[in-house]
Design an enzyme around this catalytic site. Structure first.
Site, short mmCIF file in Angstrom:
data_model
loop_
_atom_site.label_atom_id
_atom_site.label_comp_id
_atom_site.label_asym_id
_atom_site.label_seq_id
_atom_site.Cartn_x
_atom_site.Cartn_y
_atom_site.Cartn_z
N HIS A 96 9.31 8.83 -26.48
CA HIS A 96 8.28 9.70 -25.91
C HIS A 96 8.53 11.16 -26.30
CE1 HIS A 96 5.33 11.28 -23.11
NE2 HIS A 96 6.26 12.06 -22.58
N LYS B 280 8.37 22.98 -13.50
CA LYS B 280 7.53 21.82 -13.17
C LYS B 280 7.17 21.82 -11.68
CE LYS B 280 6.24 17.24 -13.97
NZ LYS B 280 6.35 15.97 -14.63
N ASN C 53 0.72 18.71 -20.19
CA ASN C 53 0.44 17.72 -21.24
C ASN C 53 0.39 18.35 -22.63
OD1 ASN C 53 0.23 15.32 -19.69
ND2 ASN C 53 -1.65 16.14 -18.84
N GLU D 59 -3.67 17.30 -10.74
CA GLU D 59 -4.22 17.70 -12.04
C GLU D 59 -5.72 17.92 -12.00
OE1 GLU D 59 -2.15 15.95 -15.42
OE2 GLU D 59 -3.98 16.13 -16.59
N ARG E 89 0.81 -1.24 0.00
CA ARG E 89 0.00 0.00 0.00
C ARG E 89 0.83 1.28 0.00
NH1 ARG E 89 -3.37 -2.95 3.69
NH2 ARG E 89 -5.02 -3.94 2.48
N GLU F 237 10.76 18.11 -24.07
CA GLU F 237 10.03 18.49 -22.85
C GLU F 237 10.48 19.87 -22.36
OE1 GLU F 237 7.48 16.77 -21.91
OE2 GLU F 237 7.86 14.59 -21.94
N ARG G 113 -2.32 21.72 -13.78
CA ARG G 113 -1.27 20.76 -14.15
C ARG G 113 -1.46 20.19 -15.56
NH1 ARG G 113 1.75 16.02 -10.61
NH2 ARG G 113 3.01 15.30 -12.36
N HIS H 53 0.83 16.21 -25.70
CA HIS H 53 0.71 14.81 -25.30
C HIS H 53 -0.54 14.12 -25.83
CE1 HIS H 53 4.04 15.94 -22.79
NE2 HIS H 53 4.09 14.79 -22.18
N LYS I 1 3.86 11.56 -10.80
CA LYS I 1 3.03 10.71 -11.66
C LYS I 1 3.78 9.42 -11.91
CE LYS I 1 0.10 13.84 -14.31
NZ LYS I 1 -0.19 14.37 -15.65
N HIS J 192 0.77 10.94 -27.32
CA HIS J 192 0.46 9.61 -26.78
C HIS J 192 -0.19 8.74 -27.84
CE1 HIS J 192 0.52 10.79 -22.20
NE2 HIS J 192 1.72 10.67 -22.72
P1 NAD Z 1 13.85 5.72 -21.16
O1 NAD Z 1 13.61 5.58 -19.74
O2 NAD Z 1 13.43 4.63 -22.08
O3 NAD Z 1 15.42 5.97 -21.36
C1 NAD Z 1 15.92 6.15 -22.65
C2 NAD Z 1 17.11 5.24 -22.93
O4 NAD Z 1 18.29 5.78 -22.35
C3 NAD Z 1 16.97 3.84 -22.37
O5 NAD Z 1 17.45 2.94 -23.34
C4 NAD Z 1 17.87 3.86 -21.14
O6 NAD Z 1 18.40 2.59 -20.81
C5 NAD Z 1 18.98 4.78 -21.60
N1 NAD Z 1 19.70 5.52 -20.57
C6 NAD Z 1 19.20 6.02 -19.42
N2 NAD Z 1 20.12 6.78 -18.82
C7 NAD Z 1 21.23 6.75 -19.59
C8 NAD Z 1 22.50 7.35 -19.51
N3 NAD Z 1 22.82 8.21 -18.54
N4 NAD Z 1 23.42 7.08 -20.48
C9 NAD Z 1 23.10 6.26 -21.52
N5 NAD Z 1 21.89 5.68 -21.67
C10 NAD Z 1 20.97 5.93 -20.71
O7 NAD Z 1 13.21 7.06 -21.75
P2 NAD Z 1 13.01 8.51 -21.11
O8 NAD Z 1 12.95 9.42 -22.27
O9 NAD Z 1 13.96 8.77 -20.03
O10 NAD Z 1 11.56 8.42 -20.43
C11 NAD Z 1 10.40 8.24 -21.20
C12 NAD Z 1 9.28 7.81 -20.29
O11 NAD Z 1 9.01 8.82 -19.34
C13 NAD Z 1 7.98 7.55 -21.02
O12 NAD Z 1 7.43 6.33 -20.60
C14 NAD Z 1 7.08 8.69 -20.58
O13 NAD Z 1 5.73 8.35 -20.59
C15 NAD Z 1 7.60 8.96 -19.20
N6 NAD Z 1 7.30 10.30 -18.69
C16 NAD Z 1 6.73 10.39 -17.47
C17 NAD Z 1 6.46 11.63 -16.92
C18 NAD Z 1 5.91 11.73 -15.53
O14 NAD Z 1 5.52 12.83 -15.11
N7 NAD Z 1 5.90 10.65 -14.77
C19 NAD Z 1 6.76 12.79 -17.63
C20 NAD Z 1 7.35 12.67 -18.89
C21 NAD Z 1 7.62 11.40 -19.41
N1 GLY Z 2 4.20 15.11 -17.72
C1 GLY Z 2 2.92 15.59 -17.27
C2 GLY Z 2 2.87 15.83 -15.81
O1 GLY Z 2 3.79 15.58 -15.08
O2 GLY Z 2 1.86 16.28 -15.31
#
Ligand code: NAD
Ligand code: GLY
Length: 362
Positions: free
Chosen positions: A265, A227, A245, A237, A121, A185, A241, A248, A143, A252
């Site tokens: 992404h 942010k 997006n 949100e 939990r 972003e 907030r 997005h 998130k 998405h």
């Molecule tokens: P990712 O996590 O897939 O990382 C990208 C690649 O880089 C991967 O292959 C990873 O292994 C590699 N990598 C990571 N750090 C590295 C480093 N220092 N050196 C070399 N390689 C490295 O992609 P991302 O762009 O980091 O994240 C995308 C995700 O984030 C999506 O799923 C998206 O929906 C999510 N997201 C979430 C929020 C939120 O508010 N929670 C906001 C924006 C995006």
């Molecule tokens: N990436 C959208 C949010 O964090 O609200």
């Protein structure tokens, strides 16, 4: 380069974001959180090989430390990865006082965060983002989610980390395509909240794409400030907030429709922002210079500016699963000026016009 400290102000759920070099080697805040607790580092093989060793060294005060390895890529932000975390925690008899440390990009951060939100939990977690995208966006704000085949981030929870350590040294090992994805972003933050930041990003684009440490660190800091401010005003949100997006709703749809992992992404968000700016103009909210400028910035960042060659109906069907949609009717984050975003529906004909104008020719 110096260390910077910001605060996400959320009352008893407030937490610091540290931005600077050398943080995976440890900080007093991390040592204090880990002291005497069972700690699970959630990461993947690549990131573990680069930064797992120093981070484990920084957790020497833990009572136990395990490493949970997830498969790499957006297609693995799923139930199987989530279960792998639970299997490891239960296998090592981790109790509800344990601490999860997410080491990696947004995929690791979102999955590990959702595991932390739900294991027994809810347990504490720390974000150690190692991609530009994760440092400027996904590690901040609480998130957490996994994907469903029908829609991005459809299964998730709000669960704030206790600490974010954005070690800017880790950006040195990122491939150019991943740097560009993070810049998407950052452009988003400028477009929705701070035109002067957008100007600075455009001016600094060559240095950012080349991985210049000072340029990247300054941008990580400004994006985190924006942010943190938005999340502090509207954690769950209920209104403001949603502006985070921007790009997005379209983005998405592209990610899910193309198959997770085909478009990064950040790439999908880049094209999604071009589409959203185009739609803003078609609605008469901004003049034509705004979409033209955003398209040029997205292209300058090395990101695609045209969506896949799909019929508008396919996009619309995919967008009906978006979290902002109400009973299947998509809503869009649009611009009424650079730095000012609004959330609203749009007439289907105008959405179709945007999709035809901004996707590859049929
Ligand atoms: P990712 O996590 O897939 O990382 C990208 C690649 O880089 C991967 O292959 C990873 O292994 C590699 N990598 C990571 N750090 C590295 C480093 N220092 N050196 C070399 N390689 C490295 O992609 P991302 O762009 O980091 O994240 C995308 C995700 O984030 C999506 O799923 C998206 O929906 C999510 N997201 C979430 C929020 C939120 O508010 N929670 C906001 C924006 C995006
Ligand atoms: N990436 C959208 C949010 O964090 O609200």
């Amino acid at each position: 380069m110096s260390l910077h400290r910001l605060q996400v102000a959320l009352g008893e759920r407030s937490y610091p974001i540290l931005v600077g070099p050398g943080l995976v080697q440890g900080t007093p805040e991390l040592a204090e959180l880990a002291a005497g607790r069972q700690v699970a580092i959630v990461t993947n093989e690549r990131v573990n090989g680069l930064y797992g060793g120093p981070l484990r060294g920084a957790l020497s005060g833990a009572s136990a430390c395990i490493t949970v390895m997830l498969d790499e890529g957006e297609q693995h932000k799923d139930w199987a990865s989530l279960n792998r975390v639970f299997d490891a925690l239960l296998g090592a008899q981790f109790d509800r006082r344990c601490l999860i440390v997410a080491l990696g990009g947004g995929v690791v951060g979102d999955t590990a965060g959702f595991a932390a939100a739900t294991y027994q939990r809810g347990v504490d977690f720390v974000q150690v983002p190692t991609t530009l995208l994760a440092q400027v966006d996904s590690s901040v704000g609480g998130k957490t989610a996994i994907n469903h085949p029908r829609g991005k981030n459809m299964i998730g929870a709000f669960h704030q980390p206790r600490l974010v350590l954005a070690d800017t040294d880790t950006l040195a090992s990122l491939p150019p395509r991943e740097l560009s994805a993070g810049i998407a972003e950052m452009l988003k933050h400028g477009a929705i909240a701070d035109p002067a930041y957008l100007d600075a990003l455009e001016d600094d684009m060559a240095r950012l794409r080349a991985g210049d440490p000072a340029a990247l660190a300054a941008a990580v800091l400004r994006s985190c400030e924006i942010k943190a401010q938005v999340v502090g005003a509207d954690e769950r949100e209920s209104g403001l907030r949603a502006i985070l997006n921007f790009g997005h709703t379209f983005g998405h749809a592209i990610e899910a429709g193309a198959g997770y992992g085909q478009w990064l992404h950040g790439e999908a968000v880049g094209t999604g922002m071009v589409m959203a700016a185009d739609l803003s103009h078609r609605l008469g909210l901004v003049d034509a210079a705004v979409p033209a400028r955003l398209k040029a910035s997205v292209a300058a960042a090395g990101l695609p500016t045209q969506g896949p060659n799909w019929a508008a109906e396919r996009y619309v069907e995919l967008m009906s699963v978006d979290k902002k949609a109400s009973q299947g009717i998509p809503k869009f984050v649009l611009l009424r000026a650079l730095g000012q975003a609004v959330v609203r529906t749009a007439p289907a004909e105008l959405v179709h016009q945007t999709l035809r104008a901004c996707s590859a020719a049929h």
